[in-house]
Design an enzyme around this catalytic site. Structure first.
Site, PDB file in Angstrom:
ATOM      1  N   ASP A 178      -1.071   1.878   0.858  1.00 41.67           N
ATOM      2  CA  ASP A 178      -1.221   1.343  -0.497  1.00 41.67           C
ATOM      3  C   ASP A 178      -2.682   1.077  -0.864  1.00 41.67           C
ATOM      4  O   ASP A 178      -3.446   0.577  -0.039  1.00 41.67           O
ATOM      5  CB  ASP A 178      -0.434   0.022  -0.546  1.00 41.67           C
ATOM      6  N   GLU A 230      -2.211   6.455  -0.952  1.00 43.92           N
ATOM      7  CA  GLU A 230      -2.300   6.220  -2.394  1.00 43.92           C
ATOM      8  C   GLU A 230      -3.729   5.897  -2.794  1.00 43.92           C
ATOM      9  O   GLU A 230      -4.277   4.869  -2.410  1.00 43.92           O
ATOM     10  CB  GLU A 230      -1.413   5.041  -2.817  1.00 43.92           C
TER      11      GLU A 230
HETATM   12  C1  GLC Z   1      -0.480  -0.157  -5.467  1.00 41.28           C
HETATM   13  C2  GLC Z   1       0.987  -0.320  -5.760  1.00 41.28           C
HETATM   14  C3  GLC Z   1       1.167  -1.235  -6.924  1.00 41.28           C
HETATM   15  C4  GLC Z   1       0.567  -2.574  -6.576  1.00 41.28           C
HETATM   16  C5  GLC Z   1      -0.872  -2.418  -6.147  1.00 41.28           C
HETATM   17  C6  GLC Z   1      -1.389  -3.650  -5.496  1.00 41.28           C
HETATM   18  O1  GLC Z   1      -1.145   0.484  -6.482  1.00 41.28           O
HETATM   19  O2  GLC Z   1       1.571   0.931  -5.952  1.00 41.28           O
HETATM   20  O3  GLC Z   1       2.501  -1.383  -7.284  1.00 41.28           O
HETATM   21  O4  GLC Z   1       0.638  -3.439  -7.675  1.00 41.28           O
HETATM   22  O5  GLC Z   1      -1.037  -1.397  -5.183  1.00 41.28           O
HETATM   23  O6  GLC Z   1      -0.814  -3.790  -4.223  1.00 41.28           O
END
Ligand code: GLC
Length: 613
Positions: free
Chosen positions: A213, A282
């Site tokens: 993440d 991500e």
């Molecule tokens: C990522 C997640 C999102 C979250 C953010 C902070 O982008 O996909 O949902 O709010 O991280 O953890």
């Protein structure tokens, strides 16, 4: 314009390289105990559905202990299960059931920040020597009036200063997201070790890997300089106010990716009875940054699947055929050789496909996703064409950036519309839960738009999705070469070719008007085109080749409904594989007879010599 992707040999395709990854947002997937919140037993009960659909692996948004400020992305204990989701025994059952169904489990790893309720943060705030430097702490500055101010102009992704004053510690802490999500300090080796330990804990529980993440937020410039202004907005509290050159995509991020890759590879090597453990990362980042995650200039490997968000961020319902072709080519051209492409069509942070491209685009976008080379990533509900529920009231709104934006502006940023409960059937709460109230309201369109209805219908988005997954088993989709072209401003097509197999062609009309398409330029003397998959609005059905009827020549004119796609196949050289095999067989048999005759003649000749001389 066309690009070729080197065909891979079957031996080189690892389990994940042609996988369909299905993202489950556990809170909204299936509630088993009637509290209005999805849970692990709910997920377990739906694993057979995933197996029957043909899903390879599922990645679950966070299921760990959390105060749920950011619905699991604020973890207070990385090694235990959120109570409202179930227990560790439930998780173990989930892995076992998934394994028995041939589905792999990927967990969401949230390294950038913890919850402010995490024991590490509480100890760090209290200056416990073991945790003192676990987070990013800084003194503030005094302004002209002697009033304390944050150390610099950094803003949180969710709006407002990225710094929060902590009374007990007497310092500010950094939070790139909500103030309840303090950033961990990855410059501290003890933090790296603690997080490695988390990864090993879940690997030992049998997971096949992790989705990482908010990866590119992991490091900040230690000297805490102000960021330069972007000029995009005059609101100094907006995340867009500055260019994030000191808080995002720092080179240290790449080292961490490579470190985790090593950890996963070592684990796989030591536990060779299991599949390759992988990571999917991500980061909304520049292409070059993402490509380095795959493999840097020195050949060091990192993420197997740096998420490709181009279908989310770089094209929309207004894009034309060239935009799609350009974005697809872009990834393939930049991707280092020998790596695997991936295509993400949706997630819990962005509007759904039906909302971004229009409901008529659902089948075409799934055709695109599932016939391109490499890995497909589907967000739960996209197989049905679920739509954002944009009418969620302010009172029902729970997403933190939406709450921060306030009653007037919440709809501009809320992610709640794409997170509403999964629409299983037309029963109460769409069959998601028996509760009087669900954590987010169910989209009222569930009465017509639901899985059960789509399973029963003759044609449905789900049936199209499922038939595409079935089609993916063909070697030509697993490892065929790829070439793509815009056929006009509104239509593009791509081919998958593999020696000895029929060629597959995907054609997509991105416009809101019906298009008649002539494929002669694109397909070299097609002898016979057959429809493999057609969308719900198509005039064609699988097996059709009737469009050739009006065209005695090889000039097939296809009718593509507005925003529709079509997957076709044709025999590569005018001869089907079966026929080619038959001819080969005949030639082979002929050769055998020829050799036998020759041998016989030789033998007879010799025999004659012996007897008559
Ligand atoms: C990522 C997640 C999102 C979250 C953010 C902070 O982008 O996909 O949902 O709010 O991280 O953890």
């Amino acid at each position: 314009m066309s690009s070729l992707l080197s065909a891979q040999t079957e031996d080189f395709i690892d389990w994940w390289q042609h996988a369909v990854f299905y993202q489950i947002y556990p809170r909204s997937f299936k509630d088993s105990n009637g509290d209005g919140i999805g849970d692990l037993q709910g997920v377990i009960s739906k694993l057979p559905y995933l197996a029957e659909t043909g899903i390879t692996a599922t990645w679950l948004s966070p299921i760990f202990q959390s105060p749920m400020v950011d619905f699991g992305y604020d973890v207070s204990d990385y090694k235990s299960i959120q109570t409202e989701y179930g227990t560790m025994a439930d998780f173990e059952q989930l892995v076992n059931t998934a394994t028995s169904l041939g589905i792999k489990i990927i967990l969401d790893f949230v390294p950038n920040h913890t919850s402010d309720k995490h024991e590490w943060f509480i100890k760090s705030a209290a200056r416990d020597p073991l945790y003192d430097n676990f987070y990013v702490w800084a003194d503030g500055k005094l302004d002209n009036q002697g009033v304390r101010q944050p150390p610099n102009n950094w803003q949180s992704v969710f709006y407002g200063s990225a710094w929060q004053w902590h009374e007990q510690r007497g310092q500010y802490y950094l939070h790139q997201f909500a103030k309840e999500q303090p950033d961990l300090n990855f410059r501290n080796p003890a933090v790296v070790r603690a997080m490695d330990d988390v990864l090993l804990f879940w690997l030992n529980k049998g997971v096949a890997g992790f989705r990482i993440d908010a990866l590119n937020h992991l490091f900040e410039d230690e000297t805490l300089p102000d960021e330069p202004l972007s000029g995009k907005t005059t609101d100094p509290l907006s995340y867009d106010y500055t260019k994030h050159i000191y808080t995002k995509d720092l080179p240290e991020v790449l080292s961490m990716v490579q470190h985790w890759r090593q950890l996963l590879d070592d684990y796989t090597a030591k536990h060779s009875e299991g599949a390759t453990r992988i990571m999917m990362t991500e980061a909304y980042a520049d292409l070059q940054v993402l490509m380095d995650y795959y493999e840097d200039a020195g050949g060091v490997r990192g993420s197997q699947l740096p998420f490709n968000f181009h279908f989310i961020t770089d094209v929309s319902g207004d894009s034309d055929a060239r935009d799609f072709v350009y974005n697809i080519e872009k990834w393939l051209i930049y991707m280092p050789r020998g790596h695997t492409a991936n295509w993400v069509m949706g997630n819990h942070d962005k509007p759904r496909v039906a909302t971004r491209f229009g409901p008529a685009s659902v089948d075409a976008m799934n055709m695109l996703l599932l016939t391109l080379p490499g890995v497909a990533v589907t967000y739960n509900g996209e197989e049905l064409g679920m739509q954002d529920y944009d009418e969620i009231s302010w009172e029902d709104t729970v997403d933190p950036p939406a709450r921060i934006a306030g009653k007037l502006d919440y709809k501009k940023v809320s992610r709640d519309p794409e997170r509403t409960p999964f629409q299983w059937s037309n029963a109460t709460n769409a069959g998601f839960s028996t509760a009087a109230k669900t954590w987010l309201p169910v989209n009222p369109n569930y009465l017509v738009l639901n899985l059960e209805a789509q399973k029963q219908a003759v044609k449905s988005h789900y049936k199209v999705y499922k038939s595409l997954i079935e089609l993916r088993k063909l070697p030509v989709l697993r490892r065929g070469r790829f070439s793509i072209e815009p056929l006009s401003r509104t239509v593009f097509a791509f081919k998958r070719t593999l020696k000895d197999y029929d060629t597959l062609v995907t054609i997509i009309n991105v416009s809101a008007k019906e298009q008649l398409v002539n494929l002669t330029d694109f397909i070299n003397r097609p002898q016979k085109l057959v429809v493999e998959v057609a969308g719900v609005d198509s005039v064609y059905a699988p097996g059709d080749s009737s469009f050739l009827a009006n065209n005695r020549s090889d000039k097939p004119q296809l009718r593509l409904a507005p925003r529709a796609g079509l997957v076709l196949s044709y025999e590569q050289s005018g001869m089907s594989k079966q026929r080619r095999l038959l001819v080969k067989q005949i030639i082979k048999s002929f050769n055998v007879v020829l050799v036998a005759l020759l041998m016989y003649n030789l033998w007879r000749h010799k025999w004659t010599k012996v007897n008559f001389n």
